[in-house]
Enzyme design. Structure first.
Site, PDB file in Angstrom:
ATOM      1  N   LYS B  44       0.771  -1.163  -0.042  1.00 38.24           N
ATOM      2  CA  LYS B  44       0.210  -0.120   0.010  1.00 38.24           C
ATOM      3  C   LYS B  44       0.853   1.103  -0.053  1.00 38.24           C
ATOM      4  CE  LYS B  44      -3.756   1.804   2.921  1.00 38.24           C
ATOM      5  NZ  LYS B  44      -4.727   1.420   4.153  1.00 38.24           N
ATOM      6  N   SER B 118      -9.758   1.616   3.191  1.00 34.38           N
ATOM      7  CA  SER B 118      -8.874   2.439   2.294  1.00 34.38           C
ATOM      8  C   SER B 118      -7.631   1.596   1.425  1.00 34.38           C
ATOM      9  CB  SER B 118      -8.088   3.447   3.245  1.00 34.38           C
ATOM     10  OG  SER B 118      -7.142   2.828   4.060  1.00 34.38           O
ATOM     11  N   SER B 143      -9.706  -0.755   7.061  1.00 31.21           N
ATOM     12  CA  SER B 143      -9.247  -0.422   5.909  1.00 31.21           C
ATOM     13  C   SER B 143      -8.714  -1.670   5.178  1.00 31.21           C
ATOM     14  CB  SER B 143      -8.007   0.383   5.946  1.00 31.21           C
ATOM     15  OG  SER B 143      -8.536   1.698   6.006  1.00 31.21           O
TER      16      SER B 143
END
Lengths: 79, 431
Positions: B44, B118, B143
């Site tokens: 990420k 997210s 997330s």
């Protein structure tokens, strides 16, 4: 929360926002704070910062012995 | 298993497919093309990677190329190859991956729908590729679980501190966890085992229990069943197929106050963490001439996206004189209530189960006009385990059509018990 209050918080947080943004945030924040106010009046004791079960460990080179006292570490003189 | 698949797999076609998918679905902010040794993994874009631009999906960090790897990335590189940086909501702020400075990623099952957030780019990429990959993702309030449910991937969130956070761009230190997204529980466990363990650079990094417990009783969280009827029916079918005694568990305080407690704490911590982005140390720089420090600092910070500005301001407000006790201290106090509620629940059952999300992935058109407060409510089922710091993971229980997941929660440090149980759910639901 009105637009002036939003502008005040923005200046505390060092953010530049336009008049238009202040108006928009004002409406949004009022709804968010209404949600936050659900915890008004809840009785509880003792804040928790880290979740249960975590005991922060100190590095191997952290001063020990006489330089440690009541959970504090005596650092070197800097001034 | 991922490592066996990649032993003699030709990576030429893989890169072709990945680039084609990425052009259309926008799962990677940066592609790191090269020879694959071991297995491919992505990280990420909130996780620091040496020599590879790390942006947190925010304009303010564009162009920042770190000189070091996060511990999780460093450990993963000893076994596999970094293939890119996943799109995400900037700073981890969001439930739909709409708050990104890069093109918005699209759900691999239906392009009209969101990936969730997210870690949307992580779940999207893992789900869209034919070949198995692993993504290092993060969860602060859901997330990893949320996009895993929406995209049909396995998402595992370890006990708080089980994977070191050194090199993770901080959102909310008391809640941030590094975890894994993969296509199978076995691959997620493989990635987790590589990354876990203490680290001298993170004083909160801990050991976990090295043996999985024999599960005797499972608990169904009754307040978390008010979801889309299709999700509830399938969830109940899967629970019935599991060979365990099931008891009803109440997490009333978590359900009523968890969301508010979570958002107050997360925003308060985010507002202090994001103070460091002032155009001096990282990323974009501004015009200095004729401006004093405050003007320079505020000018650069106007590059923050709308959601970051919202969270910085609300976080500043709940910490400010006159409101601190009413909001921040009360939220931290409720967090203790919630942790104690989970502890009581684990006296009655070894594993707690509930649906991961209340709905399937929504369409972009459905959330276009949604207010911030309403979008925060999407996290109602994921904030509890995140506030408690317990290990938990989402397993897809519906793979045809639009996917959705079931969350498996275990006691603190019993990550391996959770993973073993997730394998059982996987076998029952998708076997």
């Amino acid at each position: 929360m009105d637009a002036n209050a939003v502008k005040h918080i923005a200046s505390l947080a060092r953010l530049e926002i336009s008049e238009e943004e202040a108006e928009e945030f004002s409406k949004e924040f009022s709804e968010v704070l209404e949600m936050f106010n659900r915890i008004d009046g809840i009785e509880c004791e003792g804040e928790m910062v880290l979740p249960f079960g975590v005991e922060p460990s100190l590095r191997d080179d952290t001063p020990s012995g006489e330089k440690r006292n009541a959970g504090y570490v005596k650092g070197p003189k800097t001034v | 298993m991922i490592i066996d698949f990649w032993k003699d797999h030709d990576s030429g076609k893989f890169w072709e497919r990945l680039e084609r998918i990425n052009k259309r679905f926008h799962y990677l902010n940066t592609v790191v093309k090269g020879e694959i040794s071991g297995f491919p993994f992505s990280a990420k874009d909130l996780i620091v990677t040496k020599g590879v631009e790390t942006t947190a999906s925010s304009e303010i960090l564009r162009g920042w190329v770190p000189g070091y790897d996060a511990t999780a990335v460093k450990r993963m590189k000893e076994h596999g190859t970094l293939i890119g940086k996943n799109n995400c909501d900037a700073w981890g702020f969001g439930s739909f991956n709409l708050n990104t400075s890069f093109p918005v990623p699209r759900n691999p099952w239906d392009e009209e729908r969101v990936t969730g957030g997210s870690s949307g780019g992580s779940a999207g990429l893992v789900a869209a590729l034919e070949e198995p990959t692993i993504s290092i993702a993060t969860s602060t309030g859901g997330s990893i679980e949320n996009p895993s449910s929406f995209c049909g991937t396995v998402g595992f969130v370890p006990t708080y501190g089980a994977v070191p956070r050194y090199g993770l761009i901080s959102y909310s230190d008391s809640l941030d966890k590094i975890g894994v997204i993969a296509m199978t529980v076995e691959d997620a466990e493989f990635g987790f085992n590589i990354m876990r363990g203490p680290d001298k650079r993170d004083m909160t990094a801990i050991h976990i229990e090295e043996k999985a417990r024999r599960v005797k009783k499972i608990g169904i969280v009754k307040e978390f069943l008010d979801v889309d009827p299709k999700i509830r029916d399938r969830f109940e079918d899967v629970v019935e197929s599991l060979p365990y005694e099931a008891v009803e568990i109440s997490l009333e305080n978590t359900f009523k106050y968890g969301l508010v407690s979570y958002y107050i704490i997360a925003m308060a911590e985010a507002s202090t963490n994001l103070a460091r982005y002032c155009g001096l140390r990282y990323g974009r720089k501004g015009e200095v001439e004729g401006r004093n420090f405050n003007e320079y600092f505020s000018g650069i910070r106007s590059l923050f996206g709308k959601e970051a500005k919202r969270r910085i301001m609300l976080g500043t407000f709940v910490r400010s004189a006159g409101y601190r006790s009413r909001y921040y201290k009360k939220a931290a106090c409720i967090r203790r209530m919630i942790v104690e509620e989970y502890r009581r629940a684990f006296k009655e059952a070894d594993i707690l189960l509930h649906p991961t999300m209340p709905t399937v992935a929504p369409k972009f058109s459905e959330i276009e006009k949604i207010t911030p407060a309403k979008s925060y409510m999407m996290d109602i089922l994921t904030v509890g385990p995140n506030l408690s710091g317990i290990p938990h993971g989402s397993v897809p229980i519906q793979k045809s059509g639009l996917p959705f997941g079931m969350t498996v929660n275990g006691r603190w440090k019993e990550d391996l018990t959770v993973l073993e149980f997730m394998k059982e759910v996987e076998a029952v639901a998708c076997g």
